[in-house]
Each structure stands twice: as structure tokens, then as C-alpha cells.
Scaffold this active site. Structure first.
Site, PDB file in Angstrom:
ATOM      1  N   LYS A 161     -22.729  -4.897 -14.609  1.00 46.36           N
ATOM      2  CA  LYS A 161     -21.641  -5.854 -14.967  1.00 46.36           C
ATOM      3  C   LYS A 161     -21.898  -6.722 -15.957  1.00 46.36           C
ATOM      4  O   LYS A 161     -20.933  -6.875 -16.898  1.00 46.36           O
ATOM      5  CB  LYS A 161     -21.572  -6.834 -13.481  1.00 46.36           C
TER       6      LYS A 161
ATOM      7  N   ARG B  84     -17.372 -12.768  -4.763  1.00 45.61           N
ATOM      8  CA  ARG B  84     -18.259 -11.942  -3.969  1.00 45.61           C
ATOM      9  C   ARG B  84     -17.835 -12.051  -2.429  1.00 45.61           C
ATOM     10  O   ARG B  84     -18.537 -11.090  -1.755  1.00 45.61           O
ATOM     11  CB  ARG B  84     -19.380 -12.436  -4.172  1.00 45.61           C
TER      12      ARG B  84
ATOM     13  N   ARG C 230     -35.667  -5.193 -15.185  1.00 46.01           N
ATOM     14  CA  ARG C 230     -34.825  -5.875 -15.816  1.00 46.01           C
ATOM     15  C   ARG C 230     -35.523  -7.326 -16.186  1.00 46.01           C
ATOM     16  O   ARG C 230     -36.040  -7.865 -15.450  1.00 46.01           O
ATOM     17  CB  ARG C 230     -33.508  -6.384 -14.689  1.00 46.01           C
TER      18      ARG C 230
ATOM     19  N   ARG D 287     -36.303 -12.246 -13.171  1.00 48.14           N
ATOM     20  CA  ARG D 287     -35.893 -13.269 -12.388  1.00 48.14           C
ATOM     21  C   ARG D 287     -36.590 -12.833 -10.761  1.00 48.14           C
ATOM     22  O   ARG D 287     -36.772 -11.922 -10.352  1.00 48.14           O
ATOM     23  CB  ARG D 287     -34.506 -12.778 -12.168  1.00 48.14           C
TER      24      ARG D 287
ATOM     25  N   ARG E 209     -30.152  -8.342  -1.253  1.00 48.83           N
ATOM     26  CA  ARG E 209     -28.866  -8.448  -2.125  1.00 48.83           C
ATOM     27  C   ARG E 209     -27.965  -7.435  -2.236  1.00 48.83           C
ATOM     28  O   ARG E 209     -26.691  -7.663  -1.852  1.00 48.83           O
ATOM     29  CB  ARG E 209     -29.256  -8.942  -3.640  1.00 48.83           C
TER      30      ARG E 209
HETATM   31  P1  AMP Z   1     -26.057 -12.558 -10.079  1.00 51.24           P
HETATM   32  O1  AMP Z   1     -26.557 -13.041 -11.390  1.00 51.24           O
HETATM   33  O2  AMP Z   1     -24.660 -12.504 -10.001  1.00 51.24           O
HETATM   34  O3  AMP Z   1     -26.588 -11.614  -9.303  1.00 51.24           O
HETATM   35  O4  AMP Z   1     -26.224 -14.018  -9.337  1.00 51.24           O
HETATM   36  C1  AMP Z   1     -27.407 -14.539  -8.851  1.00 51.24           C
HETATM   37  C2  AMP Z   1     -27.588 -15.283  -7.571  1.00 51.24           C
HETATM   38  O5  AMP Z   1     -26.118 -16.365  -7.748  1.00 51.24           O
HETATM   39  C3  AMP Z   1     -26.742 -14.552  -6.284  1.00 51.24           C
HETATM   40  O6  AMP Z   1     -27.870 -13.827  -5.777  1.00 51.24           O
HETATM   41  C4  AMP Z   1     -26.178 -15.598  -5.463  1.00 51.24           C
HETATM   42  O7  AMP Z   1     -27.266 -16.395  -4.824  1.00 51.24           O
HETATM   43  C5  AMP Z   1     -25.615 -16.589  -6.449  1.00 51.24           C
HETATM   44  N1  AMP Z   1     -24.290 -16.498  -6.726  1.00 51.24           N
HETATM   45  C6  AMP Z   1     -23.845 -15.834  -7.943  1.00 51.24           C
HETATM   46  N2  AMP Z   1     -22.473 -15.703  -8.082  1.00 51.24           N
HETATM   47  C7  AMP Z   1     -22.119 -15.914  -6.714  1.00 51.24           C
HETATM   48  C8  AMP Z   1     -20.933 -16.101  -5.937  1.00 51.24           C
HETATM   49  N3  AMP Z   1     -19.774 -15.520  -6.331  1.00 51.24           N
HETATM   50  N4  AMP Z   1     -20.882 -16.509  -4.556  1.00 51.24           N
HETATM   51  C9  AMP Z   1     -22.151 -16.704  -4.045  1.00 51.24           C
HETATM   52  N5  AMP Z   1     -23.160 -16.853  -4.576  1.00 51.24           N
HETATM   53  C10 AMP Z   1     -23.270 -16.461  -5.926  1.00 51.24           C
END
Ligand code: AMP
Length: 210
Positions: free
Chosen positions: A14, A89, A123, A156, A167
């Protein structure tokens, strides 16, 4: 107007593809994950709260996340469109977004679990500008250093294997049902994101959204 959402499991690409597509349309790429990481780095009240959830591999509560996105979408640079990455999400997030603005396209990046594990396992991301690299698929020119800004590259915490599994389970449980919501609106395009050649995936996305 291009009000787009990129949806896909972790590792579907993404962030990587949104970065390429945003440049083609000159619209912002809005990643809630990046916004949370920024807030954590700056130790803002939002960052302190978000960190508690993110470190455990859990989602940040809807209310907090929706407020953050609503504020971001109200800015001038979103007038011609935007790419949301990592939001919505959950179904309540999608319903809230519906009240904020109209979504014109949802790009669903489809990827198999073995490809996900391979991609996330390698990553690395820049601490400073959030640019994503991969130890073997997309290595930086100098190990550990961002090609773009010279920042430090790191793995990360939520890309550790236990957190990845959690996740992915959350994605299946909470995010996959979102597809029903958007399929009913007739705005979804499906893209096969297993292809190891990024330019091929980009071509496919462009063909389907133009
Ligand atoms: P990502 O980089 O999109 O994988 O986001 C990293 C983390 O941020 C996720 O595992 C969630 O804990 C939090 N996060 C990101 N976007 C959202 C969302 N739309 N709703 C809730 N938590 C989020």
C-alpha cells in the site's frame, strides 16, 4: 476528483504504490500509520496514547483515528483528491469517512500469505522521512541509510514475526469486511500485488483507476 483508498494486508505494498501513484496525480498520500509514528517520535499526547496500542500490534481506537483523518482531509492539499493508506481499517471508520467525504475508488491490493511474510520480514523504513526499503527486494544504496534523506533505516517493532501474525489476523477479522461495504458502492478495483516487479503492479493500478 481522485478520492482514493488503498486497502490490502500488511505487506501488500500500500505505502510503496501509494507513493508512486500520488506523484502521478499530484495528490497527497495519507498514511495513518506514518502519522501515528510521527506523533510517537514527537511524543505528542496523540503519540503517547497511540504507542500503547501500536506496540502490542493492536489497532488505535476508532475515535482517535477518525479525528486525526478528519482534520487531515480538511486541509487544502486534499481538494483535488488524496490516497488514504491504512484507513479505514474498521467498519465504523468507513462509516465515519462516508460522512466526511465521498470516496471515488478503492484499490484492493491482493497478496498471498507467503509473499506477505517474505516482504515484511525484510522491510526497513526511514526514521526521518518514512520511505520504505527492503533488505533484498529494494535495498538502499548504502546499508542502513535512506537514499532520499540520509536518515537511519530501521525495522519496525510491529514487523517482528509475532506482531505480523497478530496484525494479519486483525486484517482478516476487521478490515476484510470493509470490502463488502465498498463493493456494494461499486467503487472497488482489484489488483494482484504478488508480482515482484513493482512497475508491473503500478501499470495495473493505473490501468484500473484511469
Ligand atoms: P501501518 O503502518 O498502516 O501498518 O500502521 C501501523 C499501526 O498503526 C497499525 O498496526 C495500528 O496499530 C495503527 N493504525 C494505523 N492506521 C490505523 C487505523 N486506521 N485504525 C487503527 N489503528 C491504525
Amino acid at each position: 476528483m481522485k478520492n482514493m483508498i488503498f486497502i490490502g494486508a500488511q505487506g501488500a505494498g500500500k505505502g510503496t504504490y501509494a507513493d508512486v501513484i500520488k506523484a502521478k496525480f499530484d495528490i497527497p498520500h495519507i498514511s495513518t500509520g506514518d502519522m501515528f509514528r510521527e506523533a510517537i517520535k514527537d511524543e505528542t499526547p496523540l503519540g503517547v496514547e497511540a504507542k500503547k496500542h501500536i506496540d502490542g500490534g493492536n489497532l488505535v481506537p476508532d475515535e482517535l483515528t477518525i479525528k486525526l483523518v478528519e482534520e487531515r482531509l480538511s486541509r487544502d492539499d486534499c481538494k483535488e483528491g488524496f490516497i488514504l493508506d491504512g484507513f479505514p481499517r474498521t467498519l465504523p471508520q468507513a462509516q465515519a469517512l462516508d460522512k466526511i467525504t465521498e470516496i471515488t475508488q478503492v484499490v484492493f491490493l491482493e497478496v498471498t500469505e507467503d509473499v506477505i511474510m517474505q516482504r515484511l520480514g525484510g522491510r526497513i523504513q526511514c526514521r526521518k522521512c518514512s520511505k520504505i526499503f527492503h533488505k533484498t527486494n529494494m535495498p538502499p544504496k548504502v546499508e542502513g541509510v535512506c537514499d532520499v534523506c540520509g536518515g537511519e533505516l530501521y525495522t519496525r517493532d510491529d514487523d517482528r514475526p509475532e506482531a505480523i501474525k497478530k496484525r494479519l489476523a486483525i486484517f482478516q477479522e476487521q478490515t476484510a469486511p470493509l470490502m463488502d461495504f465498498y463493493e456494494k458502492k461499486g467503487v472497488v478495483v482489484h489488483v494482484d500485488s504478488n508480482d515482484p516487479i513493482p512497475s508491473e503492479v503500478v501499470k495495473d493500478i493505473m490501468k484500473k483507476i484511469e
